[in-house]
Scaffold this motif. Structure first.
Motif, PDB file in Angstrom:
ATOM      1  N   SER A  25      27.956  77.633 -12.733  1.00 37.84           N
ATOM      2  CA  SER A  25      28.448  77.636 -14.085  1.00 37.84           C
ATOM      3  C   SER A  25      27.909  78.985 -14.778  1.00 37.84           C
ATOM      4  CB  SER A  25      27.873  76.300 -14.583  1.00 37.84           C
ATOM      5  OG  SER A  25      28.110  76.297 -15.906  1.00 37.84           O
ATOM      6  N   PHE A  26      26.752  79.298 -14.537  1.00 34.91           N
ATOM      7  CA  PHE A  26      26.337  80.611 -15.171  1.00 34.91           C
ATOM      8  C   PHE A  26      27.248  81.710 -14.773  1.00 34.91           C
ATOM      9  CE2 PHE A  26      23.757  84.351 -15.547  1.00 34.91           C
ATOM     10  CZ  PHE A  26      23.266  84.354 -16.743  1.00 34.91           C
ATOM     11  N   GLY A  57      21.746  63.381 -12.660  1.00 34.56           N
ATOM     12  CA  GLY A  57      21.442  62.132 -13.367  1.00 34.56           C
ATOM     13  C   GLY A  57      20.824  62.594 -14.771  1.00 34.56           C
ATOM     14  N   ARG A  58      21.433  63.654 -15.389  1.00 36.28           N
ATOM     15  CA  ARG A  58      20.774  63.903 -16.739  1.00 36.28           C
ATOM     16  C   ARG A  58      21.474  63.336 -17.851  1.00 36.28           C
ATOM     17  NH1 ARG A  58      20.894  68.999 -18.849  1.00 36.28           N
ATOM     18  NH2 ARG A  58      19.094  68.472 -20.129  1.00 36.28           N
ATOM     19  N   THR A 111      31.877  73.071 -15.219  1.00 36.00           N
ATOM     20  CA  THR A 111      31.013  72.778 -14.291  1.00 36.00           C
ATOM     21  C   THR A 111      29.464  72.419 -14.598  1.00 36.00           C
ATOM     22  OG1 THR A 111      32.470  74.595 -13.210  1.00 36.00           O
ATOM     23  CG2 THR A 111      30.165  74.104 -12.300  1.00 36.00           C
ATOM     24  N   MET A 112      29.146  72.997 -15.426  1.00 34.21           N
ATOM     25  CA  MET A 112      27.494  72.664 -16.219  1.00 34.21           C
ATOM     26  C   MET A 112      27.395  71.279 -16.102  1.00 34.21           C
ATOM     27  SD  MET A 112      25.268  74.051 -19.084  1.00 34.21           S
ATOM     28  CE  MET A 112      26.880  73.451 -20.347  1.00 34.21           C
ATOM     29  N   VAL A 113      28.647  70.807 -16.850  1.00 34.34           N
ATOM     30  CA  VAL A 113      28.495  69.263 -16.940  1.00 34.34           C
ATOM     31  C   VAL A 113      28.474  68.202 -15.973  1.00 34.34           C
ATOM     32  CG1 VAL A 113      29.888  67.147 -18.344  1.00 34.34           C
ATOM     33  CG2 VAL A 113      29.488  69.400 -19.722  1.00 34.34           C
ATOM     34  N   GLY A 114      29.461  68.765 -14.973  1.00 38.95           N
ATOM     35  CA  GLY A 114      29.318  68.046 -13.529  1.00 38.95           C
ATOM     36  C   GLY A 114      28.162  67.946 -12.793  1.00 38.95           C
TER      37      GLY A 114
END
Length: 374
Positions: A321-322, A186-187, A177-180
């Protein structure tokens, strides 16, 4: 013939508990299991380690983006020097089997391998950012968790339950979820110069981290925290110092030193020193696997600070995500792992008590034989 009920046939019978009361009872038992002082303390200690990692990430990013300083080995070298000055010197003044010279005489080659794994794990992960994408590093870095669980199974005889595997899956879902969220924000614009090389470096670094963490768990639980930190500081200083001269001497010579750069180096070293000093305490209280699950939130803390320091875009997926990672970590800590005893040798161990008992048995057998003859 059955006896009649004293209340009579028309008396009201006790009703079975309703679904609401059953559900409330189950929720109370779940609350009592999850929200214990031990689990809350473990969560707090794990997040303290995550904040230390966040501090190292923020200071490194400041050095790289604001001052064009990319010297990961120099930063690690300063941390190993601090460990050497504190814990290695502490071992030098000990007596008996905990003395520095005694440890070097008996186990020097083991700690050389441990120091090499620890130094190269730090270096490979940082170097991978130059070749591959942020997404690849975040995802492939999780490869260390199953490697760590496998090593713990075979070397530390840890035995996991179904809930532990489910908890790990939930934590990895949180990382996904964090990667998504990173991709949507846009990171992940930097595609890297050679993605395959970067991915291989991440896998190698994650595997070496797993080896280092398993060794750390064994040493702090069987021997002592000071021995682990002292020997890592001793050999880590030597190995990182040699590697520093080989690969980073040009980068160090080109640094335009001022008080801001020096302050960032000091902040990085203090965060890393606190991470190394406190992690054995948490591992001794829990396990290396639970600590690695806890520090999955470090990237999220870096993102939250980056909203103010580097102008990152906020996404609700970061909060989701957290939450998912914390739920998975709580699930993992809710049930302790078992430890299977290693297979015992077929030859019984000889002790003083065993010899005495053996002598008594022989004496009794001789007496019985003489009585039978008579």
């Amino acid at each position: 013939m059955e006896a009649a009920s004293p209340e009579g046939p028309g008396a009201p019978q006790p009703r079975a508990p309703g679904a609401a009361s059953v559900l409330a009872g189950r929720l109370r038992r779940l609350r009592d299991k999850l929200f214990t002082w031990t689990i809350l303390k473990t969560i707090a200690l794990g997040q303290m380690l995550s904040l230390c990692i966040c501090g190292t990430a923020i200071t490194s990013q400041y050095l790289a983006e604001k001052f064009r300083v990319n010297t990961p080995m120099l930063q690690s070298f300063i941390n190993y020097c601090l460990l050497f000055l504190i814990y290695t010197v502490m071992l030098a003044f000990r007596s008996g089997s905990g003395n520095l010279l005694y440890i070097l005489k008996k186990k020097w080659w083991k700690y050389i391998l441990l120091g090499l794994a620890d130094v190269e794990a730090n270096y490979l992960i940082v170097r991978a950012y130059q070749y591959t994408t942020l997404t690849s590093v975040q995802l492939l870095d999780c490869f260390g968790i199953p490697v760590l669980m496998a090593l713990s199974w075979f070397t530390l005889y840890a035995r996991y339950r179904v809930i532990h595997f489910l908890a790990v899956a939930v934590c990895l879902l949180g990382v996904g979820t964090m990667v998504g969220a990173d991709i949507l924000a846009g990171r992940d614009d930097n595609s890297g110069s050679d993605v395959l090389i970067g991915d291989i470096l991440v896998l190698l670094g994650a595997s070496l981290y797993a080896v280092s963490n398993v060794c750390e768990e064994y040493i702090v639980k069987k021997l002592s925290r000071e021995e682990f930190l002292g020997m890592v500081g001793f050999f880590g200083t030597i190995i990182s110092g040699v590697q520093l001269l080989l690969v980073e001497y040009k980068d160090i010579a080109s640094i335009d030193w001022d008080w801001k750069i020096a302050l960032l180096f000091v902040a990085f070293a203090l965060c890393m020193f606190c991470l190394y000093s406190f992690m054995p305490l948490v591992i001794k209280a829990t396990s290396a696997t639970s600590v690695n699950l806890a520090i999955l939130t470090a990237d999220l803390y870096s993102l939250f600070f980056g909203l103010f320091l580097f102008g990152y875009k906020f996404s609700v997926l970061y909060l989701l995500s957290f939450t998912i990672i914390m739920v998975g970590f709580t699930m993992y800590c809710s049930t302790p792992t078992r430890t299977a005893e290693p297979a015992e040798s077929s030859v019984p161990t000889t002790t003083i008590i065993g010899i005495d008992n053996l002598g008594l048995k022989i004496e009794e057998s001789l007496q019985e034989t003489q009585s039978a003859v008579l």
